[in-house]
Every structure is written in C-alpha cells, then in structure tokens.
Design a protein around this motif. Structure first.
Motif: not given
Length: 506
Positions: A390-397
C-alpha cells in the motif's frame, strides 16, 4: 451371536478398514508434499482464502478419523466423522463442477489421475459405504428392537450430511467474496484463459502499440515516427502507412501515435503538441491549441484528452482534462493523485481510457492502487490490485536546491504495465503472491485481470518468455492479447468467458 450379526459386523469392519487405508494414505501423501498441497488449496476456487488453516484441519481430521475407526469403542464416532469428511469432499467437487468460476487441477496422491467426474463418483461411493456402515452398526446395538430401529442412525446421518454440505457452501461463498473483494494476495490460475496463437520477429525494439480497430492492430516506431505498421489478429497481412504531416519547425523529441478509430493522434508532451488525423487517408487535420506540457496523454474523443503533467507544487504529478469545446480548455484534477513521498516518482503510473466504460484509469507503478474517473475527471472510485504493498518503497533525493529530483535507490515496482478493454483491466504484476510456483515466475510474465464494473479481481494467467525476458508493452482487443517481448510480437487468444465480458461492456 447369529450368522446375520456376524455378517453385519464383518461388513462394518471391512468398511472401517477401507476408510482407515484411504485416510492414512491421503494424509501421508499430503504430509510428504505439504507445500504442494497448500498450493493446490490456494489455487482452489472454493478454498483460496482459507488455504493456510484448511490444509491443517483436513490433515488432522483425516488422521483423527482413522484413529477413531481403529478403536471399537469409538467406531461410531469414526464412521460419523468419515461420513462428514466424505460429504464435505463430495460437496466440494460438486460445487467445483457446477458453480465455480473455473476447474482447478486434481488433488495429488492416488486420486491424481482421476477426472473430476470420476472423483465425484468415487466420493459418492464412499459416502454410501459410510451410510451402510452406520446403519449396520446401529442395528448391531439395537437387535432387540423391531420397529424403526434404524431411525436414530438415519437422523444422525441426515444432520451430518446437511451440516457438512452447509459448511462447504459457507466456505465457498465466504472465499468468493474474499477473493474478489478482500483478496489476501492469492492468485487464481484457471485453465487456458489465454492461449498462444502466433508470433513474429519485429527485428527492432523501437516498436510500440499505437492502438487497434478490432480487426487490426497498429504499431508505431519511435525511430520512424511517421510510419505505422498494421496487421491482422493472426499477425499476417502486414501493411505500412505513412502519416501525411508537415510539422514545420516544431522541436519534437519523442513523437507518439495513438490510434482510436475513426481518428489517429500524434503528440509530444515536451513541445507540447497534440494533433488529430483521419484514418482514411492518414492525414493530420486538426491541432489542439493551448494544450499544456504533459508526460502522459490519452485521447477520450475527437476533441478531448486526459493528460498528466508536472504543473503541481514542487513539480508533482497532476492529472487533468483538456477539451477544445470547453471554457477553460484545461481542467486540472489535483485531488486524484495522492502523494506519499514526493508527488513525482511515488505517483508515477500508466494512464488509460476505456471507451466501453467511458472511464479514465490511472494505475500506480509502485503501490497496489488504481484510480477510476469519468471522462470529466471526476473520481468514480479508488481500486486496489491484490498485492499488499500500500505504500511506495523508494528513496528520492533533491538536487539543485530542490529544482530537480532523482531516485537514489532502485524502487520496488508493483505494477509494471497495464491495458484496458471494456470493463476489464489487465495488469502486468511484478510481485509474487502466496502459494505460487517459483518456476512459473521464472519463465513467464503474470497478468492479473480485474473487473472495473464489479470492482473485483477475476483471475491471473501467464504470458511466457520468448527469446527475451523483457515485456515492453501489451494491448488487449476484443479477442486477443498482444505483447511485445524483446523484439518479438506475440499474440494470445482470449477464451470465450473473457471475450464475452469485454463484448458485454461495449
């Protein structure tokens, strides 16, 4: 003890022995291949939602019943348990054959080679044996009674059979509701919902699906944007068309063609530019003026299109509707896409339009959600794919003081791509479900099918790898699913039930 009593006692003992052999063999077979047993239950159209605990209950019931049959003192309880179990198994098979959405593979062990109808007859035979044994066992205990001496046994058997059948029916109804509307991440793989029919080598990986008109599919080519390749559903009778267009000094970067009879559309969101042409002569006849920059677009009709742009706060994605006939022409729907991290990558997805339903669909790539809205952009509902992410799994800079964003780690992709036909949404999922075969995932792409009208999950099926293990895109017509896998164009023919669903929604 007279000879008649001896014969009755002997018959009861033989039936008990047969049941003990059956239950012990069935139980041991399940233990030796317990994982496969759970997978089979997980794929069952009746027990999918309850496979985790039903598997243990069935094992325990079979062994306990066999033990009860072995001990003379508890023989009646063992026969009653045998009748209950065999009634449950018989009712299960009867519902599978007459009321389930598909017929799964047979059980393992000695019954694996039986067809479902033979299996049903086998179970009915053992139900009759348990009825006979309970009747004879009752007569052995009531030899002094001459009138209605079997009545207590018959009443007991009637109650057992009614309760056992009711239990299976309740499980079936509960499982169906859970699988279609509250799916616990269990896929259903019915037999042959889509069968391979043809394939060709496109030679290049720059082709994409431009659209179809029912009888023919159209392929665009990013390297040669002015040319359209079309062919029939058997991937024969190829025809090449050249779009008649003089773009002048428009700084196109990536031109995309979309075919929606009676028109075709040529567009590039980086310009931005959006044109409409006539399929009869492949000439551009209209320009949509005043359109904003966009990253996704899909035509709705000859004057209206849905689009996605980065015009929201901090370059976040936003959906909108552009219409030549309205004032203002642009109508942003800022409440449709829901931010979880940055509003850019976390809301990335596929934008589709169902002409049959007159609905716009937006499928998120990184979470188990899709949006269904009408042609004006008003939300109809938010649906979910069957996985549990249900929740996105990513890292954004953030780069350049927040003027630019970039993924700093590979994201978990949930839904890779999608296509819509009528009321059916086809989703290429990258997340493996419960009780699924690892080998199947290693050699195929899994397509999940959803009914947008009933808001339910229907089934799943594989599209197998060719020389490549990369599925670039796919499209669904009234009768086929077409996929571009590496350089190969592959056609799968949809079965009657899926084709009927598509046709009924149009």
């Amino acid at each position: 003890m007279n000879s008649g009593t001896n014969i009755k006692s002997y018959i009861v003992q033989v039936i008990c022995l047969l049941y003990m052999l059956l239950f012990v063999y069935a139980g041991v077979s399940k233990i030796l291949d317990f994982e496969n047993f759970q997978v089979q239950l997980g794929q069952s159209p009746l027990l999918s939602a309850f496979a985790s605990w039903i598997s243990w209950v069935v094992l325990a019931a079979e062994f306990i019943t066999a033990i009860l049959l072995l001990i003379p003192k508890y023989r009646k309880a063992g026969l009653a348990g045998s009748l209950a179990l065999m009634t449950v198994f018989t009712a299960y098979i009867f519902i599978i054959l007459h009321y389930s959405s598909f017929i799964p593979c047979s059980c393992g062990g000695i019954l694996e080679k039986m067809s479902w109808n033979v299996h049903l007859a086998f179970n009915i035979f053992f139900v009759l044996l348990s009825i006979l044994a309970l009747t004879l066992n009752g007569s052995l205990r009531e030899t002094g009674k001459t009138n209605f001496k079997y009545a207590p046994s018959f009443k007991l058997m009637a109650v057992i059979m009614v309760l056992s059948t009711g239990f299976v029916v309740l499980l079936f109804l509960s499982s169906e509701d859970a699988m279609h509307h509250r799916n616990p991440f269990l896929r259903r793989y019915p037999h042959h919902p889509a069968e391979y029919s043809a394939s060709i080598d496109l030679k290049y990986n720059s082709y994409y699906f431009a659209g179809h008109d029912g009888n023919r599919i159209y392929l665009g080519n990013y390297d040669f944007p002015s040319y359209i390749l079309s062919m029939d559903s058997n991937l024969r009778h190829h025809k090449s068309e050249k779009i008649s267009f003089s773009p002048g000094k428009i700084p196109f970067k990536i031109i995309t063609i979309n075919v929606q009879p009676p028109y075709f559309y040529l567009y590039d969101g980086s310009v931005p530019a959006f044109f409409r042409g006539d399929l009869k002569n492949w000439k551009i006849t209209k320009e949509f003026k005043g359109i904003p920059y966009f990253t996704r677009a899909v035509p709705i009709d000859g004057t209206t299109l849905a689009f996605r742009s980065n015009n929201s706060k901090k370059l976040a994605n936003v959906l909108g509707i552009f219409s030549e006939d309205s004032i203002p022409k642009i109508n942003y729907k800022r409440d449709l896409l829901q931010k979880q991290i940055d509003g850019i990558f976390d809301t990335d997805g596929a934008l589709l339009y169902s002409d049959g339903m007159k609905k716009m669909i937006y499928l998120y790539y990184y979470r188990n959600e899709f949006i269904v809205a009408d042609k004006t952009g008003s939300l109809s509902y938010r649906g979910h794919t069957i996985d549990t992410i249900t929740h996105v799994r990513l890292k954004v800079s953030a780069l350049k003081n927040g003027s630019k964003y970039k993924m700093s780690a590979p994201p978990l992709i949930v839904n890779s791509n999608a296509a819509v036909s009528g009321n059916l949404l086809f989703v290429h999922s990258l997340v493996q479900g419960r009780y699924e075969n690892e080998k199947l995932w290693n050699k195929s792409f899994i397509i999940d099918l959803y009914d947008l009208k009933s808001k339910s999950y229907l089934l799943s099926f594989p599209v197998y790898h060719t020389g490549s293990s990369s599925l670039y895109s796919f499209i669904v017509t009234d009768s086929h699913l077409f996929a571009i896998i590496g350089n190969d164009l592959v056609a799968y023919k949809l079965n009657h039930a899926i084709r009927k669903e598509i046709k009924d929604s149009q």
